[in-house]
Design an enzyme around this catalytic site. Structure first.
Site: not given
Ligand code: ATP
Ligand code: MG
Length: 469
Positions: A52, A54, A128
């Site tokens: 997805d 964001d 993160d």
């Molecule tokens: P995916 O959606 O592929 O699982 P993602 O990196 O996009 O991976 P998400 O959970 O959608 O993960 O979160 C979007 C973004 O928000 C992350 O890339 C990160 O920058 C930030 N983020 C998410 N969770 C955390 C956290 N627990 N601590 C710090 N930053 C976070």
């Molecule tokens: Mg994501």
């Protein structure tokens, strides 16, 4: 801060779904800054298919709502976000965040309230991993990189921003994210993380809500890399935290189910993460069943009670939603039904909504040499592919064999099958005290449709579980 040219890294607006560009453009036209950030940018750079996209902006949730009106819903308390619906798609839009003004943390240092808006620079340091902090503006064709994240993408290293111990203490779920990304992207975990990623550190996960942990466990199960992530979970003591009672051991059954799940995801089939919970908890279920049999319970009761017990124990770590629990118990119950079906019930069993999952489970058991399946996995596999005449003959043959084995006539004529599981009784509600209503004041007639409304009962047997984000 470095500004990278997106096209140099294979990113272009043409590769994005229209929903995310609509959100970015909508915010930009209203005078705000807006970027794609996180996994979407990371995965595109790595040549993967993002799950997805964001978005992040300097507009507050209320301002985002002003831009998108009814298509926007503000959600979350600890972490307030806007959900924008574009057609059938949902885009999560976050506001740049600064460190909390008044730090609301738990005794262990976990951040409990986190809604202090800030600048892009402040937003960046709170994310993160370096590879998750690239901000992509598709109209301008640029990527903002504040920490040489691009080098970590190239060298495939998972690096936390800031001091790893503090980042894990702030949010222990980052430990699970570490393993998820390491397995999913095939990245190395940076040395400074490895140093502090100890069993003592993982104990902080006990403070995380079991609801959030269930969501995270689903993400671990549904990324198509269970084979890679399960050994990491054991190595880093995460397994022991998430599944308190399941011995940290990848049995051949778990291993095969993991491989099977990953394969299904890779070819784009749906999977049900609750199925994997059914696999993980199967041994515990059998042990608990034996326990009740020894106590003198009849088999059906022992199975029902064992199922409830095992799920209740697991819910102290990850709260499995009720419909998923029912699914798991039904898959287990199907094992008994499929193993020794009453001949008349075979067609009805094969048409049962839970047949597919129960059969897959049985076949996996059989494939890893579970003697208890007595070859019935194979029997059902063959049965499904027969014509209706052949099915009848197969049932007669099965019946003759069954009678021979048992040496007693088959009396059952009931072709209906009983419900697989009984839902636990809901808590009795306190009876409402009937209040007298002054008849003159109500203008709802006795036969008004609103008084005839029935509660709609949802058919959860058809629900397909998916990743939550
Ligand atoms: P995916 O959606 O592929 O699982 P993602 O990196 O996009 O991976 P998400 O959970 O959608 O993960 O979160 C979007 C973004 O928000 C992350 O890339 C990160 O920058 C930030 N983020 C998410 N969770 C955390 C956290 N627990 N601590 C710090 N930053 C976070
Ligand atoms: Mg994501």
């Amino acid at each position: 801060m470095h500004t990278l040219r997106a096209s140099k890294y294979g990113l272009s607006i043409k590769k994005l779904p229209p929903s995310i560009t609509e959100v970015i453009d909508g915010l930009t036209k209203a005078g705000y800054d807006a970027y794609i950030v996180g996994g979407g940018v990371r995965d595109l750079m790595l040549g993967l298919n993002p799950k997805d996209f964001d978005a992040v902006t300097n507009a507050t949730p209320a301002q985002i709502k002003e831009v998108f009106g009814r298509r926007c819903r503000i959600i979350g308390r600890r972490f307030e976000l806007a959900h924008v619906f574009i057609g059938r798609e949902l885009i999560e839009v976050a506001t740049f965040r600064a460190p909390p003004k008044k730090v609301v943390t738990s005794a262990a240092g976990m951040i409990l309230r986190d809604n202090n808006w800030g600048t892009i620079e402040q937003d960046f340091v709170r994310r993160d991993f370096s590879i998750n902090t690239m901000y992509y503006q598709p109209r301008k064709g640029i990527i903002l990189d504040f920490c040489h994240a691009i080098d970590d993408v190239k060298t495939k290293i998972l690096r936390l921003l800031g001091e790893p111990a503090r980042r894990f203490e702030e949010d222990p779920v980052r430990m699970l994210r570490t393993l998820r990304f390491a397995a999913k992207l095939n990245f190395k975990i940076a040395d400074d993380i490895l140093e502090i990623f100890t069993p003592k550190m993982t104990r902080l996960l006990r403070d995380v809500s079991p609801h959030r942990l269930y969501d995270e466990s689903q993400k671990l199960f549904t990324m198509g890399r269970l084979k890679e992530v399960l050994p990491l979970m054991i190595e880093f003591d995460i397994w022991q935290q998430l599944f308190a009672d399941i011995s940290p051991n990848i049995t051949p059954f778990i291993d095969l189910a993991a491989k099977n799940t990953d394969q299904r995801i890779q070819v784009g089939k749906t999977i049900n993460p609750a199925f994997f919970y059914a696999v993980l908890l199967w041994e515990n279920f059998l042990q608990r069943y034996e326990f009740y049999i020894k106590k003198g319970l009849v088999a059906a009761e022992a199975r029902a009670q064992a199922g409830l017990d095992v799920l209740k124990r697991q819910s102290t770590r990850t709260v499995i939603p009720r419909f998923a629990e029912t699914f798991i118990r039904e898959v287990w119950e199907m094992q008994t039904r499929l193993l020794n079906p009453k001949p008349q019930q075979i067609p009805a069993l094969a048409a049962h909504p839970r047949f597919r999952a129960g059969f897959d489970f049985l076949l996996l058991r059989e494939k890893v040499g579970d003697p208890d399946t007595q070859g019935m996995g194979q029997w059902w596999e063959t049965y499904q592919n027969l014509s209706s005449d052949e099915k009848e003959r197969a049932i007669s043959k099965y019946n003759r064999q069954r009678l021979k084995d048992r040496r007693k006539p088959e009396k059952v004529v009931d072709v209906e099958i009983e419900p697989l599981v009984q839902e636990p009784e809901p808590k009795p509600r306190r009876k409402r005290v009937e209040r007298e209503r002054p008849t003159q004041q109500t203008d709802v007639a006795d036969n008004h449709p609103i008084l005839k409304r029935k509660r709609v009962k949802r058919d959860l047997s058809q629900v397909i579980f998916g990743p939550t984000q």
